[in-house]
Enzyme design. Sequence first.
Site, short mmCIF file in Angstrom:
data_model
loop_
_atom_site.label_atom_id
_atom_site.label_comp_id
_atom_site.label_asym_id
_atom_site.label_seq_id
_atom_site.Cartn_x
_atom_site.Cartn_y
_atom_site.Cartn_z
N ASP A 293 0.91 -0.99 -0.30
CA ASP A 293 -0.39 0.41 -0.11
C ASP A 293 0.81 0.88 0.09
O ASP A 293 1.31 2.03 1.04
CB ASP A 293 -0.79 0.02 1.15
CG ASP A 293 -2.07 0.73 1.28
OD1 ASP A 293 -2.73 1.40 0.09
OD2 ASP A 293 -2.60 0.83 2.19
N GLU B 177 -3.43 10.52 -0.71
CA GLU B 177 -4.72 9.77 -0.02
C GLU B 177 -4.88 9.33 0.75
O GLU B 177 -6.32 9.08 1.53
CB GLU B 177 -4.04 8.59 -1.27
CG GLU B 177 -5.57 7.74 -1.38
CD GLU B 177 -5.85 6.94 -0.33
OE1 GLU B 177 -6.68 5.47 -0.18
OE2 GLU B 177 -4.80 6.00 0.05
N GLU B 178 -3.66 7.97 1.71
CA GLU B 178 -4.06 7.99 3.36
C GLU B 178 -5.28 9.20 4.41
O GLU B 178 -5.46 8.46 4.94
CB GLU B 178 -2.54 7.63 3.50
CG GLU B 178 -2.71 6.47 2.97
CD GLU B 178 -2.87 5.17 2.73
OE1 GLU B 178 -4.04 5.59 3.55
OE2 GLU B 178 -2.47 4.28 2.61
ZN LIG Z 1 -3.76 2.54 -0.20
#
Ligand SMILES: [Zn+2]
Length: 343
Positions: free
Chosen positions: A89, A120-121
């Site tokens: 990830d 994004e996180e």
């Molecule tokens: Zn991700």
Amino acid sequence: MELFSLTKALMSVPSTSGEEEAVGFWLRDHLQSLGWTVELQPVSDNQSNVIATLNDTPRLWLSTHMDTVPPYIPPTEDDEKIYGRGACDAKGIIAAQITAAEQLRKQGVTDIGLLYTVEEERASTGAKAVNLHPLAAKCEYMINGEPTDNDLAIGSKGSFRLKIKTKGKAAHSAYPEMGDSAILTLLDILDDIRQTKFPHDDFFGDTTVNIGVIEGGVALNVIPPSAEASLLIRLTTGREPVETALQNVIRDRGEIEVLSCSEPVKLLEVAGFKQKVVRFTTDIPHLPNWGKPLLLGPGSILVAHTKNEFVLKKDLHDAVSLYLNLVKKLLNDESAGNAERKT
Ligand SMILES: [Zn+2]
């Protein structure tokens, strides 16, 4: 650079959300050395999305995010797996996408772009910024990468992040009748939320609630004057019925502060790929201008965000072929399917 080396090289540059600058520079330099045209799109003072192309108006894009959750864990490996932060990830995914794109280019396919976002996180500010980029208008398909165990995700749940805040009245703890505990009120509300039935959707499944953080109070000997809880709700419907249910539970006992919301999304189905609905959310709800969305990536979401994060080398390898096949199928077959955005 070979697939596993590329994965480890990307993982060797820490990029916790907010600190993606170095990995962005690394990716720019690497892609430029391979002959890609690379733009760094500024998102904040030290955060830029990486946008790489082989022609002026690619129809198909491969994308994922460069940031990771904390803490940084440097890469290690054995025969089967690569371990460390970003293994699945999403740095293994970046490596698989670049490897697939390079193979496609060798076969003469140049109608592809690579997009790597920041943040994004947390709040998907990178995706929100790039959604307005002029190249989006020419994009027909966006294959986003997140760890789906190499299955093609045909839907992803939404996420609704919010705080519930309560107020009370401070008093000496020896005289509780003189005060009003904001923590007790909050606990009552949270207990009621745990008893609440939230919507179920036949396609997306159950709405689930995580009470992730609780804060409040000032000292052991003071009746707490304020408290708050942060919740992340995995949406299977729009936000409205869930917010209404919460309001009905909370009534005048507290207030809701909305932090962010991504609605659930239906994704493109393509024949010949193993398909499933995933429970997590991605950058996709924030990229509506970027064509029909697809979601596929190596690795398991169950180890992402944990100290045991890893990716199977076999999965990385398989992902390259899957991306390759998916890109060819989409570029060659205009009737590959229909994506629908659920609102
Ligand atoms: Zn991700």
